[in-house]
Design an enzyme around this catalytic site. Structure first.
Site, PDB file in Angstrom:
ATOM      1  N   LEU A  89       0.567  -1.138   0.048  1.00 20.09           N
ATOM      2  CA  LEU A  89      -0.034   0.266  -0.096  1.00 20.09           C
ATOM      3  C   LEU A  89       0.780   1.441  -0.063  1.00 20.09           C
ATOM      4  O   LEU A  89       0.475   2.238  -0.712  1.00 20.09           O
ATOM      5  CB  LEU A  89      -0.763  -0.193   1.116  1.00 20.09           C
ATOM      6  CG  LEU A  89      -1.984  -0.834   1.068  1.00 20.09           C
ATOM      7  CD1 LEU A  89      -2.593  -1.207   2.652  1.00 20.09           C
ATOM      8  CD2 LEU A  89      -3.197  -0.645  -0.039  1.00 20.09           C
ATOM      9  N   GLU A  90       2.083   0.995   0.813  1.00 16.18           N
ATOM     10  CA  GLU A  90       2.756   2.466   0.824  1.00 16.18           C
ATOM     11  C   GLU A  90       3.479   2.568  -0.464  1.00 16.18           C
ATOM     12  O   GLU A  90       3.546   4.003  -1.033  1.00 16.18           O
ATOM     13  CB  GLU A  90       3.746   2.257   1.910  1.00 16.18           C
ATOM     14  CG  GLU A  90       3.133   2.018   3.287  1.00 16.18           C
ATOM     15  CD  GLU A  90       2.510   3.627   3.654  1.00 16.18           C
ATOM     16  OE1 GLU A  90       2.826   4.550   3.141  1.00 16.18           O
ATOM     17  OE2 GLU A  90       1.513   3.687   4.703  1.00 16.18           O
ATOM     18  N   THR A  91       4.138   1.835  -0.857  1.00 13.32           N
ATOM     19  CA  THR A  91       5.102   1.923  -2.093  1.00 13.32           C
ATOM     20  C   THR A  91       5.186   0.922  -3.243  1.00 13.32           C
ATOM     21  O   THR A  91       6.157   0.761  -3.980  1.00 13.32           O
ATOM     22  CB  THR A  91       6.534   2.203  -1.778  1.00 13.32           C
ATOM     23  OG1 THR A  91       7.350   1.223  -1.265  1.00 13.32           O
ATOM     24  CG2 THR A  91       6.648   3.458  -0.787  1.00 13.32           C
TER      25      THR A  91
END
Length: 269
Positions: free
Chosen positions: A124-126
């Site tokens: 989800l982050e990167t």
């Protein structure tokens, strides 16, 4: 994820505040001189201070972005998760679970956090480190936000923490690139969290949250464990582990999305 996450970061900053905050506002160079003295008082070498802050300038784009952040997580869970967890991301997440199975198993034994949670956050982050980790110079961002008087103490703490990352040799100045609140690396740690929770899990003497997958995943697990993650417990809304994820992100819809993504990974589809 960088733009989406920024809206709640301001509510979760937990940096140690400087003993004597530099005066915000006014002349920017005067402010930088003052915060540089504070950094030196905290043991940061003059060489690191000069290299990081010597030519730093204000970034009006960062201030403009900060001022227009409103209602990022106002979508329903159904609408939000539909934009964040699709077949492609699930497929890649499953591949990452398999590729790093041994590492993830070791981390789970040590920190109690299951692989699917760590891989969900990472994705989800990167996009598992392959996506956008931010393109802004961290010191320019943090000096700009610290000079702004709305949350100066918080961002002064983040600026000092960023200097400590360089001082420790974890990242060089060229790698101090991040997002709109100074978040760094594959799971987007604020500098203060980098210092507080970072783990040298590959054993090379440095905590590298940009390039080292073992460091990234173990540090993420350490953050959760330190904030109350219970090994073997569930992570649905209302559970202790769902609350432990609040240190990661306070938005309920985002934490529900982590849990949903993790369930899909655990189920294998």
């Amino acid at each position: 994820m960088i733009r989406l996450r920024f809206a709640v970061i301001l509510g979760m900053l937990v940096a140690s505040l400087p003993a004597q905050a530099a005066q915000c506002g006014g002349d920017f160079r005067t402010f930088v001189t003052s915060i540089s003295r504070e950094a030196a008082a905290q043991g940061i070498s003059q060489g690191v201070i000069d290299a990081a802050l010597g030519g730093v300038t204000q970034d009006q784009g960062v201030l403009a972005f900060d001022r227009r952040q409103r209602g990022t997580f106002k979508k329903s869970f159904e609408d939000y998760v539909a934009t964040r967890v699709g077949p492609g991301r699930i497929k890649t997440g499953l591949a990452m679970m398999q590729r790093h199975a041994s590492l993830l198993s070791r981390i789970e034994r040590e920190f109690g956090v299951p692989p699917q949670i760590l891989v969900a956050i990472w994705g989800l982050e990167t996009d598992f480190g392959a996506g956008d980790m931010g393109k802004l110079p961290v010191f320019r961002v943090l000096a700009t936000m610290a000079h702004d008087c709305r949350r100066t103490d918080l961002f002064q703490g983040e600026l000092l923490a960023a200097l400590k990352i360089v001082q420790r040799g974890d990242l060089g100045l060229r790698d101090m690139i991040g997002a709109y609140a100074g978040e760094i690396g594959q799971t987007q740690f604020l500098p203060s969290s980098y210092i507080k929770y970072g783990v040298d899990y590959d054993g090379n003497g440095h905590v590298d949250l940009r390039h080292s997958v073992p460091d990234v995943l173990a540090s993420t697990a350490n953050l959760l464990k330190t904030n109350g993650w219970r090994a073997g417990g569930g992570y649905d809304e209302g559970s202790a582990n769902f609350e432990a994820m609040r240190e990661w992100n306070r938005a309920v819809v985002y934490r529900k999305t982590i849990a949903y993504f993790a369930d899909r990974l655990a189920q294998g589809h």
